[in-house]
Design a protein around this motif. Structure first.
Motif, PDB file in Angstrom:
ATOM      1  N   THR A 114       0.192  26.237   3.501  1.00 49.83           N
ATOM      2  CA  THR A 114       1.457  26.331   2.772  1.00 49.83           C
ATOM      3  C   THR A 114       1.724  27.712   2.199  1.00 49.83           C
ATOM      4  O   THR A 114       2.822  28.244   2.349  1.00 49.83           O
ATOM      5  CB  THR A 114       1.491  25.295   1.631  1.00 49.83           C
ATOM      6  N   ALA A 115       0.733  28.321   1.555  1.00 51.59           N
ATOM      7  CA  ALA A 115       0.944  29.626   0.937  1.00 51.59           C
ATOM      8  C   ALA A 115       1.174  30.725   1.963  1.00 51.59           C
ATOM      9  O   ALA A 115       1.650  31.808   1.619  1.00 51.59           O
ATOM     10  CB  ALA A 115      -0.250  29.981   0.048  1.00 51.59           C
ATOM     11  N   ASP A 116       0.852  30.449   3.225  1.00 52.03           N
ATOM     12  CA  ASP A 116       1.000  31.448   4.282  1.00 52.03           C
ATOM     13  C   ASP A 116       2.157  31.109   5.219  1.00 52.03           C
ATOM     14  O   ASP A 116       2.293  31.695   6.285  1.00 52.03           O
ATOM     15  CB  ASP A 116      -0.309  31.542   5.083  1.00 52.03           C
ATOM     16  N   ALA A 117       2.988  30.143   4.829  1.00 56.57           N
ATOM     17  CA  ALA A 117       4.041  29.653   5.715  1.00 56.57           C
ATOM     18  C   ALA A 117       5.400  30.312   5.470  1.00 56.57           C
ATOM     19  O   ALA A 117       6.408  29.857   6.016  1.00 56.57           O
ATOM     20  CB  ALA A 117       4.177  28.135   5.572  1.00 56.57           C
ATOM     21  N   LEU A 118       5.436  31.385   4.678  1.00 60.40           N
ATOM     22  CA  LEU A 118       6.716  32.034   4.370  1.00 60.40           C
ATOM     23  C   LEU A 118       7.414  32.502   5.641  1.00 60.40           C
ATOM     24  O   LEU A 118       8.607  32.247   5.830  1.00 60.40           O
ATOM     25  CB  LEU A 118       6.491  33.217   3.423  1.00 60.40           C
ATOM     26  N   GLY A 119       6.693  33.204   6.516  1.00 55.52           N
ATOM     27  CA  GLY A 119       7.288  33.729   7.734  1.00 55.52           C
ATOM     28  C   GLY A 119       7.839  32.649   8.651  1.00 55.52           C
ATOM     29  O   GLY A 119       9.029  32.673   9.019  1.00 55.52           O
ATOM     30  N   PRO A 120       7.018  31.649   9.026  1.00 55.80           N
ATOM     31  CA  PRO A 120       7.518  30.587   9.904  1.00 55.80           C
ATOM     32  C   PRO A 120       8.704  29.815   9.316  1.00 55.80           C
ATOM     33  O   PRO A 120       9.653  29.488  10.034  1.00 55.80           O
ATOM     34  CB  PRO A 120       6.293  29.676  10.071  1.00 55.80           C
ATOM     35  N   GLN A 121       8.667  29.526   8.014  1.00 60.25           N
ATOM     36  CA  GLN A 121       9.767  28.771   7.418  1.00 60.25           C
ATOM     37  C   GLN A 121      11.030  29.622   7.291  1.00 60.25           C
ATOM     38  O   GLN A 121      12.149  29.097   7.316  1.00 60.25           O
ATOM     39  CB  GLN A 121       9.348  28.212   6.055  1.00 60.25           C
ATOM     40  N   THR A 122      10.872  30.935   7.160  1.00 56.16           N
ATOM     41  CA  THR A 122      12.040  31.815   7.144  1.00 56.16           C
ATOM     42  C   THR A 122      12.741  31.769   8.502  1.00 56.16           C
ATOM     43  O   THR A 122      13.974  31.698   8.581  1.00 56.16           O
ATOM     44  CB  THR A 122      11.632  33.261   6.819  1.00 56.16           C
ATOM     45  N   VAL A 123      11.958  31.802   9.574  1.00 53.55           N
ATOM     46  CA  VAL A 123      12.518  31.743  10.931  1.00 53.55           C
ATOM     47  C   VAL A 123      13.314  30.458  11.132  1.00 53.55           C
ATOM     48  O   VAL A 123      14.354  30.448  11.817  1.00 53.55           O
ATOM     49  CB  VAL A 123      11.383  31.867  11.969  1.00 53.55           C
ATOM     50  N   ASP A 124      12.865  29.349  10.526  1.00 59.14           N
ATOM     51  CA  ASP A 124      13.536  28.058  10.694  1.00 59.14           C
ATOM     52  C   ASP A 124      14.995  28.094  10.243  1.00 59.14           C
ATOM     53  O   ASP A 124      15.829  27.334  10.755  1.00 59.14           O
ATOM     54  CB  ASP A 124      12.804  26.971   9.888  1.00 59.14           C
ATOM     55  N   ASN A 125      15.312  28.947   9.259  1.00 54.78           N
ATOM     56  CA  ASN A 125      16.649  28.934   8.658  1.00 54.78           C
ATOM     57  C   ASN A 125      17.538  30.096   9.085  1.00 54.78           C
ATOM     58  O   ASN A 125      18.606  30.303   8.510  1.00 54.78           O
ATOM     59  CB  ASN A 125      16.527  28.939   7.127  1.00 54.78           C
ATOM     60  N   LEU A 126      17.115  30.863  10.088  1.00 56.28           N
ATOM     61  CA  LEU A 126      17.915  31.998  10.540  1.00 56.28           C
ATOM     62  C   LEU A 126      19.073  31.539  11.420  1.00 56.28           C
ATOM     63  O   LEU A 126      18.986  30.529  12.135  1.00 56.28           O
ATOM     64  CB  LEU A 126      17.042  32.985  11.321  1.00 56.28           C
ATOM     65  N   PHE A 127      20.154  32.296  11.375  1.00 53.33           N
ATOM     66  CA  PHE A 127      21.314  32.033  12.226  1.00 53.33           C
ATOM     67  C   PHE A 127      21.121  32.816  13.522  1.00 53.33           C
ATOM     68  O   PHE A 127      21.504  33.976  13.637  1.00 53.33           O
ATOM     69  CB  PHE A 127      22.601  32.460  11.506  1.00 53.33           C
TER      70      PHE A 127
END
Length: 306
Positions: A114-127
Motif C-alpha cells: 500500500t505505501a508503495d502504490a502511489l505510482g500505480p494508483q496514479t496511473v489508474d486515474n489518468l485521462f
C-alpha cells in the motif's frame, strides 16, 4: 561507529540538514513563497554545481517542493487546489513547445504494498488520450492542439524479472514520447511531511532509492528525453523516529553528549536502519493523494491544449 545517515528523498530536507557553517553553500539557491489562496508553501531548490550536488547528495537540477498540510484530509476542494498548483509547477519543468506534446507517465512501485502504490494508483486515474489521437486525430476532442498522454505501470523486478529501466527504455524507443513523467513514493526525514509534501524535479529518479534498494536510474541521460519526477513521501525511516525521540528526551539532561546525539554519531538500534514506518490509514491516504497527483497531470495536459 559510522555517522548515522539521514535517509530522505526530499532535496528540501537535505538542504535543511546542512550545518550552519555550510548554510551558504555555493551552487545551491533556495527560493520560497507561500500561495495563501491554496495554503501551499512552495520551495524551489536549485543545485548548479557538482560540489553542491555532492554535499547535498542529490543530482544537479531543480527541485520544487510543495508543502500542503491538509493534504491528508478528505477535503475535495482543497485537493483540487493542490492539483492546480501541481499542474502549474509541472508545466514550468516540462519542455516548452508550441506543438503538441506526446507525454508518457510511468507509475513506479508495487501495487501490492500500500505505501508503495502511489505510482500505480496514479496511473489508474489518468485521462489517457494517445490511442484516441492516433486513431481519430485532434478532431476527436474538438480542439486545434491536442497533447497525447500514455501511461505505463512496469511493476517491480521481483515480479517481472526485469529492471524498470529496461522496460521503460523499450517503451520509449517504440512510442517516442517528447517527455517522461515518473511518479513514485518517497521516504521523508520528518513525519510532519509524510503524505503532505509533493516534490517535482527535472533530475529524473532512481527506482527503489527511498528504501535503499537502488536500481538503474531513469534520467534524461539514460533515456534521451526530459524526465520529470513527481514524488510524495509515504514512509519514514524508523531509526530516524527513534533518534528524534531520543533527542527530545535528552534535551537539557546533564552528562549527556547532546552534540554527539544531535549529530547522529551514535545511532541506537542499528537494526532499525532497514525498517520503515507509515500511517495506519495509509490505504485511504494513498487513494486520495494518488488522485490528487493524477488530476494535477490531467490539468497540466489540458492547460497545453489549444
Amino acid at each position: 561507529m559510522g555517522i548515522f545517515q539521514m535517509r530522505t528523498d526530499l532535496a528540501l530536507e537535505a538542504r535543511e540538514s546542512i550545518s550552519e557553517a555550510e548554510s551558504e553553500l555555493r551552487g545551491v539557491s533556495v527560493e520560497e513563497y507561500y500561495r495563501e489562496e491554496e495554503d501551499v508553501r512552495v520551495t524551489k531548490v536549485t543545485i548548479d554545481t557538482k560540489n553542491a550536488a555532492k554535499a547535498m547528495g542529490k543530482p544537479m537540477g531543480i527541485y520544487v517542493t510543495m508543502e500542503a498540510p491538509a493534504m491528508v484530509e478528505p477535503d475535495e476542494d482543497y485537493h483540487r487546489e493542490v492539483s492546480k498548483c501541481l499542474a502549474e509547477e509541472l508545466l514550468k519543468l516540462l519542455p516548452q513547445d508550441d506543438k503538441e506534446q506526446n507525454i508518457l507517465v510511468v507509475g513506479l512501485g508495487n501495487r501490492e504494498v500500500t505505501a508503495d502504490a502511489l505510482g500505480p494508483q496514479t496511473v489508474d486515474n489518468l485521462f489517457i488520450t494517445r490511442h484516441i489521437v492516433k486513431e481519430y486525430g485532434k478532431a476527436a476532442y474538438n480542439c486545434n492542439r491536442m497533447n497525447s498522454l500514455s501511461a505505463l505501470e512496469p511493476g517491480v523486478m521481483a515480479r517481472t524479472g526485469m529492471e524498470t529501466a529496461e522496460i521503460v527504455k523499450g517503451v520509449v524507443r517504440e512510442t517516442q514520447p517528447d517527455a517522461l513523467i515518473v511518479v513514485d513514493a518517497l521516504a521523508a526525514r520528518s513525519t510532519k511531511r509524510l503524505n503532505r509534501t509533493i516534490q517535482i524535479t527535472n533530475t529524473g529518479i532512481q527506482p527503489g532509492s527511498g528504501v535503499g534498494n537502488h536500481r538503474n536510474a531513469l534520467t534524461e541521460e539514460s533515456l534521451g528525453i526530459p524526465v520529470i519526477a513527481i514524488g510524495i513521501p509515504t514512509v519514514v525511516d524508523s531509526a530516524t523516529i527513534v533518534m528524534d525521540a531520543m533527542e527530545k528526551l535528552l534535551e537539557g539532561e546533564e552528562g549527556v553528549d547532546a552534540v554527539k546525539c544531535m549529530s547522529r554519531q551514535q545511532p541506537p538500534f542499528p537494526e532499525l536502519n532497514n525498517m520503515y514506518m507509515t500511517g495506519k490509514d495509509i490505504d485511504a491516504v494513498i487513494k486520495r493523494i494518488s488522485f490528487t497527483v493524477s488530476e494535477g497531470i490531467n490539468i497540466a495536459m489540458e492547460m497545453r491544449m489549444g
